[in-house]
Motif scaffolding. Structure first.
Motif, PDB file in Angstrom:
ATOM      1  N   GLU A   1       0.854  -1.191   0.000  1.00  0.00           N
ATOM      2  CA  GLU A   1       0.000   0.000   0.000  1.00  0.00           C
ATOM      3  C   GLU A   1       0.889   1.239   0.000  1.00  0.00           C
ATOM      4  OE1 GLU A   1      -2.583  -0.109   3.354  1.00  0.00           O
ATOM      5  OE2 GLU A   1      -3.791  -1.753   2.529  1.00  0.00           O
ATOM      6  N   VAL A   2       0.371   2.303  -0.556  1.00  0.00           N
ATOM      7  CA  VAL A   2       1.127   3.555  -0.519  1.00  0.00           C
ATOM      8  C   VAL A   2       1.060   4.084   0.910  1.00  0.00           C
ATOM      9  CG1 VAL A   2       1.257   5.906  -1.439  1.00  0.00           C
ATOM     10  CG2 VAL A   2       0.516   4.032  -2.914  1.00  0.00           C
ATOM     11  N   THR A   3       2.205   4.466   1.463  1.00  0.00           N
ATOM     12  CA  THR A   3       2.207   4.955   2.847  1.00  0.00           C
ATOM     13  C   THR A   3       1.517   6.313   2.918  1.00  0.00           C
ATOM     14  OG1 THR A   3       4.318   6.086   2.556  1.00  0.00           O
ATOM     15  CG2 THR A   3       4.420   3.799   3.329  1.00  0.00           C
TER      16      THR A   3
ATOM     17  N   VAL B   1       3.832   9.174   1.836  1.00  0.00           N
ATOM     18  CA  VAL B   1       4.003   9.315   0.379  1.00  0.00           C
ATOM     19  C   VAL B   1       2.718   9.850  -0.255  1.00  0.00           C
ATOM     20  CG1 VAL B   1       4.382   8.029  -1.785  1.00  0.00           C
ATOM     21  CG2 VAL B   1       5.786   7.548   0.220  1.00  0.00           C
ATOM     22  N   LYS B   2       1.577   9.339   0.238  1.00  0.00           N
ATOM     23  CA  LYS B   2       0.292   9.788  -0.305  1.00  0.00           C
ATOM     24  C   LYS B   2       0.116  11.302  -0.116  1.00  0.00           C
ATOM     25  CE  LYS B   2      -4.635   8.877  -0.124  1.00  0.00           C
ATOM     26  NZ  LYS B   2      -5.695   7.980   0.322  1.00  0.00           N
TER      27      LYS B   2
ATOM     28  N   GLU C   1       2.386  13.548   0.530  1.00  0.00           N
ATOM     29  CA  GLU C   1       3.417  14.291  -0.210  1.00  0.00           C
ATOM     30  C   GLU C   1       3.045  14.369  -1.693  1.00  0.00           C
ATOM     31  OE1 GLU C   1       7.632  13.558   1.197  1.00  0.00           O
ATOM     32  OE2 GLU C   1       7.803  13.159  -0.948  1.00  0.00           O
ATOM     33  N   THR C   2       2.586  13.227  -2.232  1.00  0.00           N
ATOM     34  CA  THR C   2       2.216  13.185  -3.660  1.00  0.00           C
ATOM     35  C   THR C   2       1.062  14.138  -3.940  1.00  0.00           C
ATOM     36  OG1 THR C   2       2.830  10.855  -3.700  1.00  0.00           O
ATOM     37  CG2 THR C   2       1.544  11.640  -5.559  1.00  0.00           C
ATOM     38  N   LEU C   3       0.019  14.082  -3.081  1.00  0.00           N
ATOM     39  CA  LEU C   3      -1.150  14.949  -3.303  1.00  0.00           C
ATOM     40  C   LEU C   3      -0.772  16.424  -3.168  1.00  0.00           C
ATOM     41  CD1 LEU C   3      -3.928  12.869  -1.506  1.00  0.00           C
ATOM     42  CD2 LEU C   3      -3.679  13.255  -3.965  1.00  0.00           C
TER      43      LEU C   3
ATOM     44  N   LYS D   1       2.289  17.789  -3.714  1.00  0.00           N
ATOM     45  CA  LYS D   1       3.067  18.185  -4.896  1.00  0.00           C
ATOM     46  C   LYS D   1       2.167  18.283  -6.123  1.00  0.00           C
ATOM     47  CE  LYS D   1       7.603  16.434  -3.550  1.00  0.00           C
ATOM     48  NZ  LYS D   1       8.635  15.415  -3.766  1.00  0.00           N
ATOM     49  N   ALA D   2       1.202  17.351  -6.201  1.00  0.00           N
ATOM     50  CA  ALA D   2       0.272  17.351  -7.332  1.00  0.00           C
ATOM     51  C   ALA D   2      -0.553  18.634  -7.335  1.00  0.00           C
ATOM     52  CB  ALA D   2      -0.642  16.136  -7.244  1.00  0.00           C
ATOM     53  N   ASN D   3      -1.019  19.045  -6.148  1.00  0.00           N
ATOM     54  CA  ASN D   3      -1.833  20.260  -6.071  1.00  0.00           C
ATOM     55  C   ASN D   3      -1.046  21.492  -6.497  1.00  0.00           C
ATOM     56  OD1 ASN D   3      -4.029  18.808  -5.318  1.00  0.00           O
ATOM     57  ND2 ASN D   3      -3.831  19.207  -3.119  1.00  0.00           N
TER      58      ASN D   3
ATOM     59  N   LEU E   1       1.375  21.468  -8.735  1.00  0.00           N
ATOM     60  CA  LEU E   1       1.436  21.385 -10.203  1.00  0.00           C
ATOM     61  C   LEU E   1       0.113  21.802 -10.837  1.00  0.00           C
ATOM     62  CD1 LEU E   1       3.307  17.996 -10.844  1.00  0.00           C
ATOM     63  CD2 LEU E   1       4.115  20.268 -11.451  1.00  0.00           C
ATOM     64  N   LEU E   2      -0.994  21.330 -10.230  1.00  0.00           N
ATOM     65  CA  LEU E   2      -2.315  21.645 -10.775  1.00  0.00           C
ATOM     66  C   LEU E   2      -2.610  23.138 -10.676  1.00  0.00           C
ATOM     67  CD1 LEU E   2      -4.210  18.561  -9.326  1.00  0.00           C
ATOM     68  CD2 LEU E   2      -3.783  19.025 -11.746  1.00  0.00           C
TER      69      LEU E   2
ATOM     70  N   GLY F   1      -6.815  21.319 -14.665  1.00  0.00           N
ATOM     71  CA  GLY F   1      -6.126  21.556 -13.399  1.00  0.00           C
ATOM     72  C   GLY F   1      -6.977  21.307 -12.159  1.00  0.00           C
TER      73      GLY F   1
ATOM     74  N   GLU G   1      -8.248  19.727  -8.946  1.00  0.00           N
ATOM     75  CA  GLU G   1      -7.654  18.872  -7.907  1.00  0.00           C
ATOM     76  C   GLU G   1      -8.528  17.659  -7.597  1.00  0.00           C
ATOM     77  OE1 GLU G   1      -6.670  21.335  -4.552  1.00  0.00           O
ATOM     78  OE2 GLU G   1      -5.359  22.601  -5.766  1.00  0.00           O
TER      79      GLU G   1
ATOM     80  N   TYR H   1      -6.284   9.357  -8.729  1.00  0.00           N
ATOM     81  CA  TYR H   1      -5.295   8.809  -7.787  1.00  0.00           C
ATOM     82  C   TYR H   1      -5.873   7.603  -7.055  1.00  0.00           C
ATOM     83  CZ  TYR H   1      -2.076   8.559  -3.830  1.00  0.00           C
ATOM     84  OH  TYR H   1      -1.173   8.122  -2.895  1.00  0.00           O
TER      85      TYR H   1
ATOM     86  N   GLU I   1      -4.110   4.039  -7.400  1.00  0.00           N
ATOM     87  CA  GLU I   1      -3.152   3.859  -6.301  1.00  0.00           C
ATOM     88  C   GLU I   1      -2.732   2.404  -6.074  1.00  0.00           C
ATOM     89  OE1 GLU I   1      -4.708   5.196  -2.579  1.00  0.00           O
ATOM     90  OE2 GLU I   1      -2.802   4.970  -1.531  1.00  0.00           O
TER      91      GLU I   1
ATOM     92  N   GLN J   1       7.515   3.039  -3.796  1.00  0.00           N
ATOM     93  CA  GLN J   1       6.849   4.264  -3.309  1.00  0.00           C
ATOM     94  C   GLN J   1       7.419   5.491  -4.025  1.00  0.00           C
ATOM     95  OE1 GLN J   1       4.522   4.347  -0.684  1.00  0.00           O
ATOM     96  NE2 GLN J   1       4.708   2.287   0.120  1.00  0.00           N
TER      97      GLN J   1
ATOM     98  N   GLN K   1       5.282   7.893  -6.713  1.00  0.00           N
ATOM     99  CA  GLN K   1       5.098   9.343  -6.618  1.00  0.00           C
ATOM    100  C   GLN K   1       5.540  10.034  -7.918  1.00  0.00           C
ATOM    101  OE1 GLN K   1       7.418  12.556  -4.175  1.00  0.00           O
ATOM    102  NE2 GLN K   1       5.792  11.789  -2.888  1.00  0.00           N
TER     103      GLN K   1
ATOM    104  N   LEU L   1       3.184  12.290 -10.551  1.00  0.00           N
ATOM    105  CA  LEU L   1       3.510  13.683 -10.885  1.00  0.00           C
ATOM    106  C   LEU L   1       3.788  13.826 -12.387  1.00  0.00           C
ATOM    107  CD1 LEU L   1       5.703  14.635  -7.787  1.00  0.00           C
ATOM    108  CD2 LEU L   1       3.282  15.080  -8.145  1.00  0.00           C
TER     109      LEU L   1
ATOM    110  N   ILE M   1       0.597  14.170 -14.333  1.00  0.00           N
ATOM    111  CA  ILE M   1       0.048  15.537 -14.418  1.00  0.00           C
ATOM    112  C   ILE M   1       0.823  16.349 -15.457  1.00  0.00           C
ATOM    113  CG2 ILE M   1      -0.273  17.711 -13.157  1.00  0.00           C
ATOM    114  CD1 ILE M   1      -0.684  16.040 -10.634  1.00  0.00           C
TER     115      ILE M   1
END
Lengths: 166, 181
Positions: free
Chosen positions: A58-60, A63-64, A66-68, A70-72, A74-75, B15, B17, B24, B28, B46, B50, B54, B57
């Protein structure tokens, strides 16, 4: 069916992929062939064991998150870029509208006053020159088309006037 | 599903969210497990997971659904992940999809684990990376040969051959470990 199907054909049958082997014929063969049935059965058992590991990891949370995050970021950059693009387009449309207004102004006031065909032609060329130069700089195809159409109308009217004068 | 996903992709291109959060959550679990199967390391999986999300996107405007399965969004994202994982593996100079080596199964040294699932996982890691990748995409993700070939940038025959060898090798490993099949 006297011959055994190839391993490739058995695998295609097992995986439901397209095969040039007739399925009904193969099923009939399998009902009477232990050897081929065992091969298929082993494939199935290996797959069943393998599928037990389907969801091992599973994604920790770290990490989840952090990913969300960083994604936000970028978005948000995508949205800003989109907004800037819209603003740029609006400004360009405004410029084009102004040029069209100017052309109409010239048509109404100046060109109609010009009686000599040579001067009318020169004025039309001037308008074309302005528009061409303007289109070369930054406007998009669609906007250029609007301008071009407008100029064509002016030019046609001028030509009509010139013909009448002649 | 394809229509829903296409709608989400469209919103992501704007864009949104929320659209990304939904994509995601859909990807996942399968993606992290696919990467783990390839890399054999939870930490690396992991990290690449990630990076994949990214990159998704950053490259979303390059994705255009053409209506064929080879171009499904999931296959597209898996391809990004697979390429990143391959880059990671290549750092270790492991040969990948160019050819599929046969593996001689000898005595298996595995960490003793009680849980069957973990034990099978340990044994799966003995398969060459290309074979376990093909098997995972076929068995666990239920993708077609075409989709697997698209994800792994290889031809369908390589996929079929790889799957056949993967099953054979895994069967030998399991028998060697005393696991009856």
């Amino acid at each position: 069916m006297t011959n055994h199907p190839s391993l490739k054909q058995l695998q295609d049958f097992f995986e439901n992929e397209k095969s040039n082997f007739d399925n009904d014929q193969l099923k009939k063969h399998l009902s009477g062939c232990d050897k081929c049935s065992v091969i298929l059965s082993e494939m199935a058992k290996v797959d069943i064991l393998f599928s037990k590991t389907k969801e091992t990891v599973e994604v920790t949370e770290l990490v989840k998150n952090e990913t969300l995050s960083k994604a936000n970021t970028l978005l948000s950059q995508i949205r800003s870029a989109k907004n800037e693009k819209v603003e740029r387009k609006e400004k360009r449309i405004e410029k084009v509208t102004n040029v069209i207004t100017d052309i109409n102004e010239i048509r109404r006031n100046a060109l109609n006053e010009l009686k000599l065909p040579v001067l009318q032609a020169a004025a039309a060329m001037l308008v074309l020159g302005v528009v061409t130069e303007y289109s070369r700089t930054s406007i998009e195809t669609e906007e250029y088309k609007i301008l071009n159409d407008e100029v064509t109308v002016v030019y046609s009217e001028l030509q009509g006037d010139m013909n009448e004068d002649n | 599903m394809m229509t829903v996903m296409n709608e989400l992709v469209k919103r992501l291109k704007e864009g949104e969210e929320e659209a990304f959060a939904l994509i995601y959550s859909h990807l996942e679990t399968p993606l992290i497990n696919h990467l783990f199967k390839m890399l054999g390391s939870i930490e690396k999986a992991q990290e690449i997971f990630q990076e994949t999300m990214l990159t998704l996107i950053k490259k979303i405007n390059h994705y255009n659904y053409r209506g064929d399965l080879n171009n499904s969004f999931k296959a597209w994202v898996f391809r990004i992940g697979t390429n990143l994982a391959i880059d990671e593996i290549r750092k270790k100079k492991e040969v990948l999809f160019e050819h599929i080596p046969d593996v001689e199964v000898t005595e298996v040294n595995t960490v003793e684990v009680n849980d069957t699932k973990n034990r099978i996982n340990e044994l799966i890691m003995l398969l060459p990376v290309v074979q376990r990748t093909f098997l995972n995409l076929k068995v666990n993700e239920e993708l077609s040969h075409n989709e697997i070939a698209a994800i792994c940038s290889c031809n369908i025959n390589t996929v079929k051959q790889g799957l056949f060898r993967a099953r054979k090798t895994l069967k030998d490993i399991l028998i060697n470990e005393g696991i009856s099949i």
